[in-house]
Motif scaffolding. Structure first.
Motif, PDB file in Angstrom:
ATOM      1  N   ASP A 134       0.828  -1.212   0.000  1.00 23.04           N
ATOM      2  CA  ASP A 134       0.000   0.000   0.000  1.00 23.04           C
ATOM      3  C   ASP A 134       0.859   1.257   0.000  1.00 23.04           C
ATOM      4  O   ASP A 134       0.584   2.218  -0.739  1.00 23.04           O
ATOM      5  N   GLU A 135       1.912   1.259   0.809  1.00 23.48           N
ATOM      6  CA  GLU A 135       2.784   2.434   0.890  1.00 23.48           C
ATOM      7  C   GLU A 135       3.529   2.666  -0.421  1.00 23.48           C
ATOM      8  O   GLU A 135       3.745   3.809  -0.822  1.00 23.48           O
ATOM      9  N   SER A 136       3.920   1.577  -1.084  1.00 24.63           N
ATOM     10  CA  SER A 136       4.711   1.717  -2.315  1.00 24.63           C
ATOM     11  C   SER A 136       3.924   2.338  -3.462  1.00 24.63           C
ATOM     12  O   SER A 136       4.517   2.780  -4.447  1.00 24.63           O
ATOM     13  N   ASN A 137       2.594   2.385  -3.332  1.00 25.01           N
ATOM     14  CA  ASN A 137       1.761   2.989  -4.374  1.00 25.01           C
ATOM     15  C   ASN A 137       1.377   4.431  -4.073  1.00 25.01           C
ATOM     16  O   ASN A 137       0.605   5.035  -4.828  1.00 25.01           O
ATOM     17  N   LYS A 138       1.925   4.996  -3.007  1.00 19.73           N
ATOM     18  CA  LYS A 138       1.564   6.358  -2.627  1.00 19.73           C
ATOM     19  C   LYS A 138       2.409   7.387  -3.375  1.00 19.73           C
ATOM     20  O   LYS A 138       3.465   7.070  -3.924  1.00 19.73           O
ATOM     21  N   ASP A 139       1.943   8.608  -3.341  1.00 18.57           N
ATOM     22  CA  ASP A 139       2.557   9.670  -4.142  1.00 18.57           C
ATOM     23  C   ASP A 139       4.003   9.948  -3.750  1.00 18.57           C
ATOM     24  O   ASP A 139       4.849  10.215  -4.614  1.00 18.57           O
ATOM     25  N   TYR A 140       4.315   9.914  -2.446  1.00 19.17           N
ATOM     26  CA  TYR A 140       5.677  10.258  -2.040  1.00 19.17           C
ATOM     27  C   TYR A 140       6.689   9.254  -2.568  1.00 19.17           C
ATOM     28  O   TYR A 140       7.852   9.594  -2.832  1.00 19.17           O
ATOM     29  N   VAL A 141       6.264   7.983  -2.752  1.00 22.52           N
ATOM     30  CA  VAL A 141       7.156   6.974  -3.311  1.00 22.52           C
ATOM     31  C   VAL A 141       7.393   7.247  -4.800  1.00 22.52           C
ATOM     32  O   VAL A 141       8.521   7.165  -5.296  1.00 22.52           O
ATOM     33  N   MET A 142       6.322   7.587  -5.512  1.00 17.66           N
ATOM     34  CA  MET A 142       6.463   7.916  -6.936  1.00 17.66           C
ATOM     35  C   MET A 142       7.347   9.144  -7.124  1.00 17.66           C
ATOM     36  O   MET A 142       8.158   9.207  -8.061  1.00 17.66           O
ATOM     37  N   LEU A 143       7.219  10.119  -6.215  1.00 25.73           N
ATOM     38  CA  LEU A 143       8.058  11.315  -6.303  1.00 25.73           C
ATOM     39  C   LEU A 143       9.522  10.969  -6.052  1.00 25.73           C
ATOM     40  O   LEU A 143      10.413  11.469  -6.766  1.00 25.73           O
ATOM     41  N   ALA A 144       9.773  10.100  -5.075  1.00 22.75           N
ATOM     42  CA  ALA A 144      11.144   9.694  -4.787  1.00 22.75           C
ATOM     43  C   ALA A 144      11.759   8.946  -5.965  1.00 22.75           C
ATOM     44  O   ALA A 144      12.936   9.143  -6.294  1.00 22.75           O
ATOM     45  N   ARG A 145      10.973   8.118  -6.606  1.00 26.61           N
ATOM     46  CA  ARG A 145      11.474   7.402  -7.773  1.00 26.61           C
ATOM     47  C   ARG A 145      11.760   8.373  -8.923  1.00 26.61           C
ATOM     48  O   ARG A 145      12.744   8.216  -9.653  1.00 26.61           O
ATOM     49  N   ALA A 146      10.904   9.371  -9.082  1.00 25.65           N
ATOM     50  CA  ALA A 146      11.114  10.368 -10.141  1.00 25.65           C
ATOM     51  C   ALA A 146      12.387  11.165  -9.899  1.00 25.65           C
ATOM     52  O   ALA A 146      13.030  11.626 -10.855  1.00 25.65           O
ATOM     53  N   LYS A 147      12.769  11.313  -8.635  1.00 25.38           N
ATOM     54  CA  LYS A 147      13.998  12.053  -8.306  1.00 25.38           C
ATOM     55  C   LYS A 147      15.237  11.182  -8.430  1.00 25.38           C
ATOM     56  O   LYS A 147      16.350  11.657  -8.216  1.00 25.38           O
TER      57      LYS A 147
END
Length: 315
Positions: free
Chosen positions: A201-214
């Motif tokens: 559930d946590e891995s699908n949250k926005d902050y994870v996607m933002l971290a991956r984008a960075k």
């Protein structure tokens, strides 16, 4: 924080009071044999005299008040059948250390195996390890615990070249292995299942996607952010799991003849020693409610999203 803790403590005390009052009242409806060792050899006059000495002829509210006065002074009464005239506190003091030692080892095994297993399943979602782990969790959750306890005992004592003892002995370290693992297996599946679910559930949250984008590595995201946030909901269960596991399992201790708290409850119920039964119910109820109370407080401490302000509410 103090106000929040006091509110939770008040609720816990009220719950404990209700449980003990109900159990105490129901036990007064049980046959009188549970208060006398040689009931079948006693005449009516002896029975009435014994009941008077035990205070069982008083009105129920008076009996309940006297019981709570004794508990507040650390007196849980004496055994009438299991160990004649021996204080219950002495019996518990002899039994509890064994359950605490075994339960402590079982809990350590559960955390050391369950948490890494859940984390690995979340990282490899849909892959072979996740499928194997999910199968293990489903098996443990679906099959009655009594069944796999028996399977563990049956095959654990028949390991070719290294059979483990079937019955427990304090002075034999090998005899600790099967009952300890039996106590641990349910919590291993529980920790693995919920940690995997929360991490996914946590891995699908926005902050994870933002971290991956960075450009943050997946390993760092999973260990530094996802695992930490996913572990927060498990905090609420840990104190209850810890306390209950420390006090032993009724079935496991009976299965391996472990002289602990779990087997004690079975023995006194079978022998209808009502005084010891009500004392053990009080102890187990207090432990369960204490675990929930500590879990609620820990949740409020580790999760800043839970407000401790009275105006905003406890949650």
């Amino acid at each position: 924080m103090i106000r929040y803790s006091a509110k939770r403590l008040a609720r816990s005390m009220l719950t404990l009071f209700i449980i003990i009052t109900v159990v105490f009242s129901l036990l007064r409806l049980m046959p009188l044999e549970g208060y006398f060792q040689n009931y079948e050899k006693m005449n009516d006059a002896q029975i009435q005299n014994g009941l008077r000495q035990l205070g069982l002829l008083d009105p129920l509210p008076v009996q309940l008040m006297n019981f709570y006065k004794q508990v507040l002074h650390g007196d849980l009464g004496v055994s009438n059948i299991y160990r004649m005239n021996v204080p219950i506190t002495q019996i518990v003091a002899e039994k509890a250390p064994v359950s605490m030692m075994m339960g402590g080892m079982a809990l350590c095994i559960s955390l050391l195996l369950g948490l890494p297993m859940g984390a690995a399943m979340a990282r490899g979602k849909g892959k072979w390890f996740d499928k194997i782990g999910t199968g293990f969790v489903v098996l443990v959750q679906a099959v009655p615990s009594a069944v796999y306890y028996l399977v563990i005992q049956l095959y654990g004592t028949q390991i070719p070249g290294f059979p483990l003892p079937m019955l427990f002995r304090m002075d034999n370290p090998l005899s600790w292995i099967l009952p300890t693992f039996s106590l641990a297996i349910g919590n291993i599946a529980y920790y693995a299942m919920w940690l995997r679910r929360f991490m996914v559930d946590e891995s699908n949250k926005d902050y994870v996607m933002l971290a991956r984008a960075k450009g943050v590595s997946s390993k760092k995201i999973m260990s530094g952010h996802v695992f930490r946030n996913a572990f927060v909901p498990l905090v609420q269960y840990l104190p209850t799991s810890f306390l209950i596991t420390l006090m032993g399992s009724i079935y496991v201790e009976s299965l391996y003849s472990v002289p602990g708290m779990g087997g004690l409850l079975v023995d006194v119920i079978q022998r209808q020693d009502n005084t010891v039964v009500q004392a053990l119910v009080l102890i187990y109820a207090a432990i369960s409610i204490l675990g929930l109370l500590i879990g609620d407080i820990l949740m409020a401490v580790v999760d800043p999203r839970i407000s401790l302000n009275k105006k905003e509410g406890a949650r």
